[in-house]
Design a protein around this motif. Structure first.
Motif, PDB file in Angstrom:
ATOM      1  N   GLU A 163      -5.226   6.522 -12.181  1.00  0.00           N
ATOM      2  CA  GLU A 163      -3.934   5.911 -11.890  1.00  0.00           C
ATOM      3  C   GLU A 163      -4.105   4.620 -11.084  1.00  0.00           C
ATOM      4  OE1 GLU A 163       0.303   8.092 -10.993  1.00  0.00           O
ATOM      5  OE2 GLU A 163      -1.454   8.784  -9.943  1.00  0.00           O
ATOM      6  N   VAL A 164      -3.216   3.668 -11.326  1.00  0.00           N
ATOM      7  CA  VAL A 164      -3.257   2.435 -10.551  1.00  0.00           C
ATOM      8  C   VAL A 164      -2.086   2.447  -9.572  1.00  0.00           C
ATOM      9  CG1 VAL A 164      -3.174  -0.082 -10.614  1.00  0.00           C
ATOM     10  CG2 VAL A 164      -4.303   1.168 -12.464  1.00  0.00           C
ATOM     11  N   GLY A 165      -2.391   2.591  -8.295  1.00  0.00           N
ATOM     12  CA  GLY A 165      -1.353   2.581  -7.272  1.00  0.00           C
ATOM     13  C   GLY A 165      -1.294   1.214  -6.623  1.00  0.00           C
ATOM     14  N   VAL A 166      -0.095   0.680  -6.522  1.00  0.00           N
ATOM     15  CA  VAL A 166       0.031  -0.648  -5.921  1.00  0.00           C
ATOM     16  C   VAL A 166       0.843  -0.546  -4.643  1.00  0.00           C
ATOM     17  CG1 VAL A 166       0.841  -3.000  -6.242  1.00  0.00           C
ATOM     18  CG2 VAL A 166      -0.096  -1.743  -8.172  1.00  0.00           C
ATOM     19  N   PHE A 167       0.301  -1.092  -3.565  1.00  0.00           N
ATOM     20  CA  PHE A 167       1.011  -1.110  -2.292  1.00  0.00           C
ATOM     21  C   PHE A 167       1.637  -2.478  -2.081  1.00  0.00           C
ATOM     22  CE2 PHE A 167       0.251   2.781   0.017  1.00  0.00           C
ATOM     23  CZ  PHE A 167      -0.679   3.395  -0.809  1.00  0.00           C
ATOM     24  N   VAL A 168       2.945  -2.458  -1.826  1.00  0.00           N
ATOM     25  CA  VAL A 168       3.650  -3.709  -1.564  1.00  0.00           C
ATOM     26  C   VAL A 168       4.216  -3.626  -0.153  1.00  0.00           C
ATOM     27  CG1 VAL A 168       5.414  -5.289  -2.395  1.00  0.00           C
ATOM     28  CG2 VAL A 168       4.295  -3.735  -3.993  1.00  0.00           C
ATOM     29  N   GLY A 169       3.978  -4.661   0.616  1.00  0.00           N
ATOM     30  CA  GLY A 169       4.528  -4.626   1.970  1.00  0.00           C
ATOM     31  C   GLY A 169       4.476  -5.996   2.593  1.00  0.00           C
ATOM     32  N   PRO A 170       5.264  -6.194   3.648  1.00  0.00           N
ATOM     33  CA  PRO A 170       5.271  -7.503   4.308  1.00  0.00           C
ATOM     34  C   PRO A 170       3.908  -7.818   4.914  1.00  0.00           C
ATOM     35  CG  PRO A 170       6.481  -5.889   5.585  1.00  0.00           C
ATOM     36  CD  PRO A 170       6.159  -5.241   4.287  1.00  0.00           C
ATOM     37  N   ARG A 196      -4.908 -11.835 -13.425  1.00  0.00           N
ATOM     38  CA  ARG A 196      -4.151 -10.589 -13.556  1.00  0.00           C
ATOM     39  C   ARG A 196      -4.420  -9.942 -14.915  1.00  0.00           C
ATOM     40  NH1 ARG A 196       1.250 -12.239 -12.046  1.00  0.00           N
ATOM     41  NH2 ARG A 196       1.378 -12.896 -14.194  1.00  0.00           N
ATOM     42  N   GLU A 197      -4.450 -10.793 -15.966  1.00  0.00           N
ATOM     43  CA  GLU A 197      -4.784 -10.290 -17.303  1.00  0.00           C
ATOM     44  C   GLU A 197      -6.167  -9.651 -17.297  1.00  0.00           C
ATOM     45  OE1 GLU A 197      -2.880 -10.134 -19.990  1.00  0.00           O
ATOM     46  OE2 GLU A 197      -1.331 -10.833 -18.583  1.00  0.00           O
ATOM     47  N   GLN A 198      -7.113 -10.342 -16.648  1.00  0.00           N
ATOM     48  CA  GLN A 198      -8.486  -9.846 -16.643  1.00  0.00           C
ATOM     49  C   GLN A 198      -8.587  -8.519 -15.894  1.00  0.00           C
ATOM     50  OE1 GLN A 198     -10.195 -13.372 -14.973  1.00  0.00           O
ATOM     51  NE2 GLN A 198     -10.651 -14.279 -16.980  1.00  0.00           N
ATOM     52  N   ILE A 199      -7.874  -8.428 -14.776  1.00  0.00           N
ATOM     53  CA  ILE A 199      -7.883  -7.161 -14.035  1.00  0.00           C
ATOM     54  C   ILE A 199      -7.299  -6.057 -14.905  1.00  0.00           C
ATOM     55  CG2 ILE A 199      -6.896  -5.931 -12.071  1.00  0.00           C
ATOM     56  CD1 ILE A 199      -7.060  -8.527 -10.490  1.00  0.00           C
ATOM     57  N   ALA A 200      -6.195  -6.373 -15.587  1.00  0.00           N
ATOM     58  CA  ALA A 200      -5.565  -5.371 -16.453  1.00  0.00           C
ATOM     59  C   ALA A 200      -6.543  -4.916 -17.535  1.00  0.00           C
ATOM     60  CB  ALA A 200      -4.296  -5.945 -17.075  1.00  0.00           C
ATOM     61  N   THR A 201      -7.274  -5.880 -18.133  1.00  0.00           N
ATOM     62  CA  THR A 201      -8.257  -5.534 -19.161  1.00  0.00           C
ATOM     63  C   THR A 201      -9.316  -4.595 -18.609  1.00  0.00           C
ATOM     64  OG1 THR A 201      -7.949  -7.752 -20.025  1.00  0.00           O
ATOM     65  CG2 THR A 201      -9.835  -6.516 -20.869  1.00  0.00           C
ATOM     66  N   LEU A 202      -9.849  -4.953 -17.429  1.00  0.00           N
ATOM     67  CA  LEU A 202     -10.941  -4.164 -16.849  1.00  0.00           C
ATOM     68  C   LEU A 202     -10.473  -2.772 -16.456  1.00  0.00           C
ATOM     69  CD1 LEU A 202     -12.649  -6.907 -14.675  1.00  0.00           C
ATOM     70  CD2 LEU A 202     -13.630  -5.751 -16.657  1.00  0.00           C
ATOM     71  N   VAL A 203      -9.292  -2.706 -15.842  1.00  0.00           N
ATOM     72  CA  VAL A 203      -8.777  -1.409 -15.405  1.00  0.00           C
ATOM     73  C   VAL A 203      -8.455  -0.549 -16.623  1.00  0.00           C
ATOM     74  CG1 VAL A 203      -6.831  -0.286 -14.276  1.00  0.00           C
ATOM     75  CG2 VAL A 203      -7.940  -2.211 -13.181  1.00  0.00           C
ATOM     76  N   GLY A 204      -8.030  -1.208 -17.714  1.00  0.00           N
ATOM     77  CA  GLY A 204      -7.703  -0.464 -18.918  1.00  0.00           C
ATOM     78  C   GLY A 204      -8.931  -0.012 -19.697  1.00  0.00           C
ATOM     79  N   SER A 205     -10.079  -0.657 -19.460  1.00  0.00           N
ATOM     80  CA  SER A 205     -11.249  -0.382 -20.289  1.00  0.00           C
ATOM     81  C   SER A 205     -11.889   0.960 -19.963  1.00  0.00           C
ATOM     82  CB  SER A 205     -12.278  -1.508 -20.141  1.00  0.00           C
ATOM     83  OG  SER A 205     -12.750  -1.553 -18.814  1.00  0.00           O
ATOM     84  N   ARG A 206     -11.699   1.467 -18.775  1.00  0.00           N
ATOM     85  CA  ARG A 206     -12.213   2.800 -18.431  1.00  0.00           C
ATOM     86  C   ARG A 206     -11.355   3.355 -17.305  1.00  0.00           C
ATOM     87  NH1 ARG A 206     -15.532   2.797 -13.967  1.00  0.00           N
ATOM     88  NH2 ARG A 206     -16.539   4.696 -14.659  1.00  0.00           N
ATOM     89  N   PRO A 207     -11.197   4.672 -17.287  1.00  0.00           N
ATOM     90  CA  PRO A 207     -10.313   5.222 -16.263  1.00  0.00           C
ATOM     91  C   PRO A 207     -10.917   5.085 -14.872  1.00  0.00           C
ATOM     92  CG  PRO A 207     -11.366   6.980 -17.503  1.00  0.00           C
ATOM     93  CD  PRO A 207     -11.780   5.704 -18.148  1.00  0.00           C
ATOM     94  N   VAL A 208     -10.233   4.366 -14.020  1.00  0.00           N
ATOM     95  CA  VAL A 208     -10.693   4.222 -12.649  1.00  0.00           C
ATOM     96  C   VAL A 208      -9.476   4.290 -11.737  1.00  0.00           C
ATOM     97  CG1 VAL A 208     -10.802   1.743 -13.102  1.00  0.00           C
ATOM     98  CG2 VAL A 208     -11.764   2.639 -11.001  1.00  0.00           C
TER      99      VAL A 208
END
Lengths: 245, 242
Positions: free
Chosen positions: B34-41, B162-174
């Protein structure tokens, strides 16, 4: 080219000074060269230079390795720093002559005493420089090495050591010049050979050409080692810098 | 691999001797892949939280559990490359066993092939970030931490990375944890968004995004953002994020 020019200027100054002072006080270059050749032909020059160089090499290696290790430890571990600091201050401020004389008294007029005395004189400067370098290590890179679980020795070699390299080079540079100076005093006081001993003999006999012959040969050896070994080493260490300082 | 985090509190002693409360309640669980994203000030304690999760800081009350032996890859906010090693050596340092084919593929995705022998000092920030990303992926991480990987890049560059990160994260489950203050990035990359309060930080909301990452067009993203804004009463987050 520029070096050659500055060497020529040195020779010319010497010659003119010799003419003014008279050969008794300052012999002109040919006389000193002749003395040098006599010593070289008999083999004494190379023997004495060799013995002195061997002492320098041993004392320098000993002081650098021990000093670097202690300095690194004192930079990393607060307790080690607390314990070592008074000793460091004492050694830093102890005159070279005191160390040499005491070493000869306690350990006899031996090779071990001479080399130990020279090494002890150089040790504290290496410790201080390396401690400074260790304190300046980048904590961010340490964290990186921890996160990526880089094995300890690998991290030391690739992350820590390159950061210490300029400090090691500085310690080596200043340490070498210190050792060059002290080794002659140690030889003068308690060794039966070496450049220092020969200079002592020449001084007692008031043989100025011999004195200069040994001094200049020694200076030449120092120059060669500095330009052929120390400077290329420094250049290699800083090749990753966009513009070398 | 699953990540369970329950940080009750984290305090710092500041120079004046006072105590600063940085983290107040960070309690979440991230499933495998799963990709968890933290957003905060900014300044809310995100970096402190990441340090704890990365195992760099053990001085906190609470619990972080990740399976033993899990490989951790991290992209720090500043790239933290070794300036005295070339780009390729930097990557190989952390991944000595990575084979050439895999590194080539990685360098190709991140468009770093032309820069393999360059030193980090010769790279722009965008390139250095990509090298840091290559380094994190070279070890085949089970768990990945990205600390503001798109910060201080211009819009076009950020979009490409961002595209590249998406590609890499999508290429194997991490299992990935990404920190950002840009809501747009968060919505485009995350499976779940966590919104943090100001210091001392706690999780205000935990918002899953159901649409798969590669099916999110501009329209979906806008819709998701509106949905988020409605959920987190009012428009405060949007204002912070823009």
């Amino acid at each position: 080219m520029l070096r050659l020019l500055s060497f020529t200027v040195f020779l010319a100054t010497w010659w003119i000074a010799a003419l003014i002072a008279g050969p008794a006080k300052l012999p002109p270059p040919p006389i000193v060269l002749a003395a040098m050749m006599t010593e070289a032909r008999s083999g004494a020059l190379f023997l004495n230079l060799g013995v002195t160089l061997a002492r320098v090499a041993l004392a320098f290696t000993l002081a650098m390795s021990l000093g670097s290790a202690i300095g690194y430890l004192m930079g990393r571990v607060r307790l080690a720093n607390r314990l070592g600091d008074p000793w460091l201050i004492l050694l830093l401020n102890l005159p070279a002559l005191v160390v040499i004389v005491l070493a000869y008294i306690w350990a006899g007029l031996t090779e071990v005493a001479a080399i130990a005395a020279i090494a002890i004189n150089k040790l504290p400067t290496a410790v201080v420089t390396l401690r400074e370098g260790t304190r300046a290590l980048d904590a961010a890179l340490d964290e990186m090495a921890t996160v990526f679980a880089i094995p300890r020795w690998r991290a030391f070699r690739h992350v820590v050591l390159p950061q210490l390299a300029p400090y090691i080079a500085a310690a080596a540079r200043s340490g070498l010049s210190l050792v060059w100076k002290i080794v002659l005093v140690a030889e003068l006081l308690g060794r039966p050979n070496g450049v220092g001993f020969e200079i002592g003999v020449a001084f007692q006999l008031f043989d100025i050409p011999l004195l200069l012959a040994y001094s200049l040969s020694f200076a030449a050896v120092v120059l060669v080692i500095e330009t052929a070994l120390v400077q290329p080493f420094e250049a290699r260490l800083s090749r990753w810098r966009p513009r070398a300082a | 691999m699953q990540l369970e985090v329950d940080i009750e509190s984290k305090t710092f002693e500041n120079a004046a001797g006072g105590r600063q409360h940085v983290l107040a309640g960070i309690n979440f669980c991230l499933g495998a892949g799963e990709v968890g994203v933290f957003v905060g000030p900014s300044g809310c304690g995100k970096s402190t939280m990441l340090k704890i999760l990365a195992g760099l800081d053990h001085d906190f009350s609470g619990r972080v559990s990740r399976p033993a032996g899990a490989r951790l890859g991290m992209v720090f906010q500043e790239p933290r490359l070794l300036p005295w090693r070339s780009v390729e050596e930097n990557v190989r340092l952390v991944a000595p066993h990575a084979d050439d084919a895999k590194l080539s593929a990685l360098f190709t995705i991140l468009e770093l092939n032309a820069h393999r022998s360059h030193f980090p000092g010769e790279l722009s920030l965008g390139l250095a970030r990509r090298v840091a990303l290559a380094r994190a992926f070279a070890i085949d991480p089970d768990f990945l931490i990205l600390d503001e990987p798109l910060a201080s890049l211009d819009e076009a560059l950020a979009a490409r990375l961002r595209e590249q990160i998406a590609t890499l994260v999508g290429s194997r489950p991490v299992t990935t944890l990404l920190v950002t203050h840009n809501l747009d990035d968060a919505v485009r990359l995350g499976d779940r968004l966590f919104f943090l309060s100001a210091r001392p930080a706690r999780i205000l909301a935990d918002v899953p995004i159901r649409t798969p990452r590669n099916a999110r067009g501009d329209a979906e993203i806008a819709a998701i953002k509106i949905d988020i804004a409605r959920r987190i009463n009012g428009d405060r987050i949007e204002r912070d994020a823009s």
